[in-house]
Enzyme design. Structure first.
Site, PDB file in Angstrom:
ATOM      1  N   LYS A 507       0.801  -1.229   0.000  1.00 58.76           N
ATOM      2  CA  LYS A 507       0.000   0.000   0.000  1.00 58.76           C
ATOM      3  C   LYS A 507       0.834   1.280   0.000  1.00 58.76           C
ATOM      4  O   LYS A 507       0.557   2.233  -0.703  1.00 58.76           O
ATOM      5  CB  LYS A 507      -0.902   0.012   1.243  1.00 58.76           C
ATOM      6  CG  LYS A 507      -1.972  -1.050   1.201  1.00 58.76           C
ATOM      7  CD  LYS A 507      -2.914  -0.923   2.385  1.00 58.76           C
ATOM      8  CE  LYS A 507      -3.722  -2.203   2.528  1.00 58.76           C
ATOM      9  NZ  LYS A 507      -2.912  -3.303   3.150  1.00 58.76           N
ATOM     10  N   THR A 554       8.893 -10.213  -0.817  1.00 57.02           N
ATOM     11  CA  THR A 554       7.492 -10.485  -1.133  1.00 57.02           C
ATOM     12  C   THR A 554       7.415 -11.882  -1.760  1.00 57.02           C
ATOM     13  O   THR A 554       8.438 -12.545  -1.942  1.00 57.02           O
ATOM     14  CB  THR A 554       6.954  -9.491  -2.179  1.00 57.02           C
ATOM     15  OG1 THR A 554       7.536  -9.804  -3.456  1.00 57.02           O
ATOM     16  CG2 THR A 554       7.300  -8.060  -1.814  1.00 57.02           C
ATOM     17  N   LYS A 578      10.873 -16.730  -4.652  1.00 65.44           N
ATOM     18  CA  LYS A 578      11.459 -17.776  -5.498  1.00 65.44           C
ATOM     19  C   LYS A 578      11.051 -17.664  -6.964  1.00 65.44           C
ATOM     20  O   LYS A 578      11.541 -18.397  -7.798  1.00 65.44           O
ATOM     21  CB  LYS A 578      10.961 -19.146  -5.014  1.00 65.44           C
ATOM     22  CG  LYS A 578      11.642 -19.645  -3.781  1.00 65.44           C
ATOM     23  CD  LYS A 578      11.206 -21.054  -3.474  1.00 65.44           C
ATOM     24  CE  LYS A 578       9.988 -21.140  -2.590  1.00 65.44           C
ATOM     25  NZ  LYS A 578      10.079 -20.626  -1.244  1.00 65.44           N
ATOM     26  N   LEU A 612      19.623 -21.528   5.589  1.00 65.54           N
ATOM     27  CA  LEU A 612      20.710 -22.515   5.466  1.00 65.54           C
ATOM     28  C   LEU A 612      21.585 -22.204   4.247  1.00 65.54           C
ATOM     29  O   LEU A 612      21.067 -21.837   3.196  1.00 65.54           O
ATOM     30  CB  LEU A 612      20.127 -23.927   5.297  1.00 65.54           C
ATOM     31  CG  LEU A 612      19.329 -24.485   6.468  1.00 65.54           C
ATOM     32  CD1 LEU A 612      18.785 -25.866   6.086  1.00 65.54           C
ATOM     33  CD2 LEU A 612      20.208 -24.587   7.710  1.00 65.54           C
ATOM     34  N   GLY A 663       2.713 -20.043  10.411  1.00 69.88           N
ATOM     35  CA  GLY A 663       3.577 -19.390   9.423  1.00 69.88           C
ATOM     36  C   GLY A 663       4.517 -20.336   8.706  1.00 69.88           C
ATOM     37  O   GLY A 663       5.494 -19.907   8.110  1.00 69.88           O
ATOM     38  N   GLU A 666       3.131 -21.323   2.729  1.00 65.37           N
ATOM     39  CA  GLU A 666       2.875 -20.134   1.914  1.00 65.37           C
ATOM     40  C   GLU A 666       1.438 -19.685   2.247  1.00 65.37           C
ATOM     41  O   GLU A 666       0.648 -20.485   2.770  1.00 65.37           O
ATOM     42  CB  GLU A 666       2.939 -20.505   0.419  1.00 65.37           C
ATOM     43  CG  GLU A 666       4.276 -21.054  -0.045  1.00 65.37           C
ATOM     44  CD  GLU A 666       5.316 -19.967  -0.310  1.00 65.37           C
ATOM     45  OE1 GLU A 666       4.939 -18.877  -0.781  1.00 65.37           O
ATOM     46  OE2 GLU A 666       6.503 -20.212  -0.034  1.00 65.37           O
ATOM     47  N   ASP A 677       6.150 -25.959  -4.513  1.00 65.76           N
ATOM     48  CA  ASP A 677       7.187 -25.197  -3.827  1.00 65.76           C
ATOM     49  C   ASP A 677       8.509 -25.970  -3.805  1.00 65.76           C
ATOM     50  O   ASP A 677       9.563 -25.425  -4.076  1.00 65.76           O
ATOM     51  CB  ASP A 677       6.706 -24.879  -2.407  1.00 65.76           C
ATOM     52  CG  ASP A 677       7.659 -23.937  -1.722  1.00 65.76           C
ATOM     53  OD1 ASP A 677       7.868 -22.825  -2.250  1.00 65.76           O
ATOM     54  OD2 ASP A 677       8.217 -24.315  -0.670  1.00 65.76           O
ATOM     55  N   LYS A 681      12.209 -25.449  -5.738  1.00 69.14           N
ATOM     56  CA  LYS A 681      13.502 -25.450  -5.041  1.00 69.14           C
ATOM     57  C   LYS A 681      14.492 -26.386  -5.716  1.00 69.14           C
ATOM     58  O   LYS A 681      15.655 -26.018  -5.917  1.00 69.14           O
ATOM     59  CB  LYS A 681      13.318 -25.851  -3.573  1.00 69.14           C
ATOM     60  CG  LYS A 681      12.631 -24.751  -2.766  1.00 69.14           C
ATOM     61  CD  LYS A 681      12.325 -25.221  -1.350  1.00 69.14           C
ATOM     62  CE  LYS A 681      11.619 -24.132  -0.564  1.00 69.14           C
ATOM     63  NZ  LYS A 681      11.045 -24.626   0.684  1.00 69.14           N
ATOM     64  N   GLY A 796      10.560 -20.428   8.542  1.00 64.58           N
ATOM     65  CA  GLY A 796      10.322 -19.528   9.673  1.00 64.58           C
ATOM     66  C   GLY A 796      10.867 -18.140   9.348  1.00 64.58           C
ATOM     67  O   GLY A 796      11.869 -17.993   8.646  1.00 64.58           O
TER      68      GLY A 796
END
Ligand code: ADP
Ligand code: ASP
Ligand code: MG
Length: 814
Positions: A507, A554, A578, A612, A663, A666, A677, A681, A796
């Site tokens: 915003k 984001t 990603k 990591l 959390g 996604e 996802d 990766k 996390g």
């Protein structure tokens, strides 16, 4: 005998003049002092402005004249409040002369250089008069001596050449018998051998003082100004600049020639011959030691001494195939420029002699262009030479230091640092003395270039990194907290000064060009401007700060499309998003290419395994020549969490919901549960291993039902999880029966990437994976049997933020 010069700002206000007076009173206790003063700050410009207005027939010249009068009368009132009537009357008389002169210019609409000098002379006449009267009103015995009676010049008005012999003998003769303890002299102004008023060029009061010091063989020449010495760079443009304690004449001359306005360049010559040291001091902080300009070579441990800049430069290039054959080409060119009185600031010529490039002051460009085209009209007509090529809005920056000639790679370091910050260099020159390396750059890049070079050569290894952060949700906010906590440590231990310049959410966006307060940014953002991706980028580009980094926190595809534009401006990109790295192969490759081409790192360590060091490890293996044989990994913190908590005592739906609430997933949990996802990766790891692969090439064996996969919305999806609970329970039961663990595994073997749920037997390194931990096993040519293993929390906000932070630090240390 002491010679002191006070500049415009030193006599710019009553309180500053009071400082000047206390300095003079103190010094005159021991020595006779000669005090040269400039016009009151800004007055020479105002005089010039009023003259131009009058010349253009604009009656506003009268207002400017009134402002000048007002300024002086006000000063006088503040300085002398008793018995000032007579002094005021004398001043008023001077103003009447000034107005008469301006009126004359107005009537004939002409302002010749000769009249200009008459006009500008008022500034120093007035300031020296006020200074003398103030001193005398306070019972000092000061005498005002008109410099026009001492300094004799030729008649090159506005920048007259001093006739040294006559000037010297005038000065020596006058002071030989002058009994007064304090003499006040107006700087800058002189008189020609014909008795006309002349001036010594803008900034010329320094020169007046140097002439006096030389003629009297003074012990020292003190230049008092508004800064505490000659700085490593203009302190108005480079915050980190600091005063140079000792500098030799040549270096000071070079710096002042190349724009360090604190000393008028011709001022060094007269005192250099007699080895009279120049001291540059601050009128407002007289206790600070300032800069001492002297000889011989200063034995200080420094590679470079200072950086300076000249603004508003134009580059003229003359080229043509016939140039080599034109006899006396250079003589003709420089002869013409000299005839037109055009000062050449820098020259470069390619050894092929097919082109020559000269830098001049922007104001001379028309004259130079006409003159050159006229001089070489014959050659241009016969195509031996092209018409002169003009490039405007440029500036020169110069790195100066007398030790540079003994050091290797200085220009490499200089141009490397500039190149890294996307500063385009149009021409370069290095004097044969190797005391100065100069570059012509765009005017808009001057501040960035000065700061970049200052950081490179004068701040030890301290480096400033400027962050533009998009996305300040869960992870972004944590990143800002970590930066706030670590700033001091980074400054002290890694010599990094991290500044957050811009933040944005979907915003609002907020900027603070010298770094925001990390305690109050949230409030400021609330009151910020409406967020726009292109607006955010434009601001980052316009601010043009060195070592800028765009940080994408984001999960937005639109934001990922922005990277390319940042990289093109040599702004580094750090992303936990990603999408870019798992998008179409060409797009990913283009980003990698741009990062190389524009020397702007593109780092995305957090794309796999959060904080990591997985990508970094892989890149290091590749860079050191290892070969990837196979990668086996558990890369989904969310799926780990889910399968670690799912039993016959729980419901699959509830566990997924819990993971989302904590959390671990996604915002759309289907991206995790469908395996997309994880597929992204392993795709990123495959690409980093050198494989040209797309997301479609990753084999994805889903563990979800058709019913789950057909859901349109997140809510629908959750309902199907309830409906299909028996399916998930049967997955669990089968694993329990075999005494194995369910893990969602990604593999890359023999150039094939795949993802899917696997049953992991006891004893396997994946078997005991806890919570949201990730694990990656790299089997390589160097690690064929026992794999290189990276393991730890892989999801996390905190660890993701710390991964982003590590990428930022990597850029800082680069
Ligand atoms: P004065 O009115 O005292 O003659 P000037 O304005 O001519 O003062 O010169 C002082 C100014 O020179 C400083 O305020 C600063 O902005 C500018 N400057 C440019 N480069 C340097 C430098 N390397 N060191 C110090 N000052 C510099
Ligand atoms: N007053 C003159 C100028 O402004 C000379 C000086 O300040 O040295 O250029
Ligand atoms: Mg000056």
């Amino acid at each position: 005998m002491k010679v002191l010069k006070f500049g415009g700002t030193s006599v710019g206000s009553a309180s500053h003049i009071n400082n000047v007076i206390s300095i003079l009173e103190e010094k005159s206790k021991k020595d006779k002092v000669i005090c040269v003063v400039s016009a009151i700050g800004g007055v020479t410009d105002l005089l010039q402005q009023s003259g131009l207005l009058a010349q253009q027939g604009d009656p506003a010249y009268l207002e400017v004249a009134r402002a000048i009068e007002e300024k002086h009368l006000q000063l006088l009132t503040e300085l002398i409040n008793e018995n000032a009537a007579e002094i005021k009357a004398a001043l008023k008389e001077q103003f009447q002369h000034l107005k008469n002169l301006l009126n004359g210019i107005y009537l004939i609409r002409e302002l010749s250089p000769k009249t200009t000098d008459k006009l500008l002379s008022f500034g120093e006449q007035l300031s020296s008069f006020i200074a003398t009267e103030t001193l005398n009103a306070r019972h000092s015995n000061a005498v005002l001596k008109n410099a026009q009676e001492l300094i004799v010049t030729d008649d090159s008005f506005t920048k007259a050449q001093v006739l040294l012999r006559q000037t010297h003998s005038n000065i020596a003769a006058y002071f030989k018998n002058a009994p007064q303890q304090i003499t006040i002299l107006p700087g800058f102004i002189a008189r020609s051998f014909n008795g006309e008023a002349t001036t010594l060029g803008r900034g010329g009061s320094d020169y007046t003082a140097a002439l006096i010091a030389a003629a009297l063989n003074a012990k020292e020449l003190e230049i008092w100004t508004d800064v505490s010495g000659m700085f490593t760079a203009n302190p108005k443009l480079v915050k980190q600049a600091y005063p140079i304690k000792n500098i030799n004449y040549q270096e000071a001359m070079e710096l002042s020639h190349f724009g360090a306005k604190v000393l008028y360049p011709p001022s060094i010559q007269p005192v250099l011959e007699l080895k009279i040291p120049i001291l540059i001091k601050n009128t407002l902080r007289p206790d600070e030691s300032g800069t001492r300009i002297s000889t011989p070579d200063v034995k200080e441990d420094r590679n470079a001494t200072g950086i300076s800049n000249i603004d508003h430069i134009t580059l003229l290039t003359l080229q043509g195939s016939g140039m080599v054959g034109i006899p006396g080409f250079s003589k003709k060119l420089f002869g013409r420029l000299a005839q037109d009185r055009i000062n050449i600031i820098l020259i470069t010529q390619a050894s092929s002699e097919h082109s020559i490039c000269i830098a001049i002051d922007q104001k001379d460009v028309q004259k130079a262009e006409n003159g050159i085209n006229e001089t070489f009209a014959y050659e241009i007509e016969r195509n031996q030479l092209d018409s002169v090529l003009i490039e405007e809005n440029l500036a020169i920056i110069a790195l100066v230091g007398s030790r540079m000639k003994h050091l290797q790679g200085m220009s490499g370091k200089m141009f490397g640092a500039l190149g890294k910050n996307n500063i385009n260099i149009r021409a370069i020159a290095q004097g044969a003395s190797e005391m100065n390396i100069s570059a012509v750059i765009d005017q808009k890049d001057v501040k960035k270039a000065l700061n970049t070079l200052h950081e490179r050569f004068f701040e030890g290894d301290h480096k400033q990194v400027n962050l533009f952060i998009a996305g300040v949700g869960n992870v972004g906010e944590k990143l800002l907290v970590q930066i706030k906590q670590q700033r001091k440590y980074l400054k002290e231990h890694l010599k990094l000064n991290l500044r957050v310049i811009g933040v944005s959410n979907s915003k609002k966006m907020y900027f603070k060009s010298d770094g925001m307060d990390l305690k109050t940014w949230k409030e400021e953002l609330k009151n910020g401007e409406i967020a726009r991706l292109d607006g955010f980028r434009k601001k980052a580009i316009d601010l043009n700060l060195r070592n800028s980094v765009f940080v994408d926190v984001t999960a937005s595809a639109a934001v990922s499309k922005e990277y390319i534009y940042y990289l093109k401006e040599s702004i580094a990109v750090v992303a936990c998003n990603k999408i870019a790295c798992s998008a179409a192969l060409e797009d990913y490759q283009q980003l990698k290419r741009y990062a190389l081409k524009y020397n702007a790192p593109f780092l995305f360590e957090t794309n796999v395994g959060a904080g990591l060091p997985i990508i970094d490890t892989l890149q290091n293996l590749m860079a050191s020549g290892d070969k990837i044989v196979s990668i086996q990994a558990v890369l989904s913190g969310s799926l780990n969490f889910i399968f670690n908590n799912f039993t016959d005592q729980t419901k699959f739906h509830d566990v997924v919901q819990q993971a989302q609430e904590q959390g671990y997933t996604e915002p759309d949990p289907r991206i995790d549960l469908s395996g997309v996802d994880v597929a992204r990766k392993i795709l990123i790891l495959a690409r980093e291993s050198g494989l040209a692969m797309n997301l479609e090439d990753v084999k994805n064996k889903t563990f979800l039902t058709d019913n789950n996969n057909a859901s349109d919305t997140v809510a629908d999806f959750y309902s199907t999880l309830i409906e299909d609970e028996p399916h998930f329970q049967s997955l669990y039961a089968s694993a329990k029966e075999k005494n194995v663990q369910l893990k969602y595994v990604a593999t890359l073997t023999e150039n094939v990437a795949s993802v899917g749920l696997q049953q992991i037997p006891i004893g396997h390194p994946f078997y005991n994976l806890k919570g949201s931990d990730n694990i990656v096993m790299f089997f390589t040519a160097r690690y064929p049997e026992q794999p290189l293993l990276v393991k730890g929390a892989g999801a996390g906000a905190d660890v993701t933020a710390s991964g982003l932070f590590a990428d930022i630090i990597r850029i800082g240390n680069n």
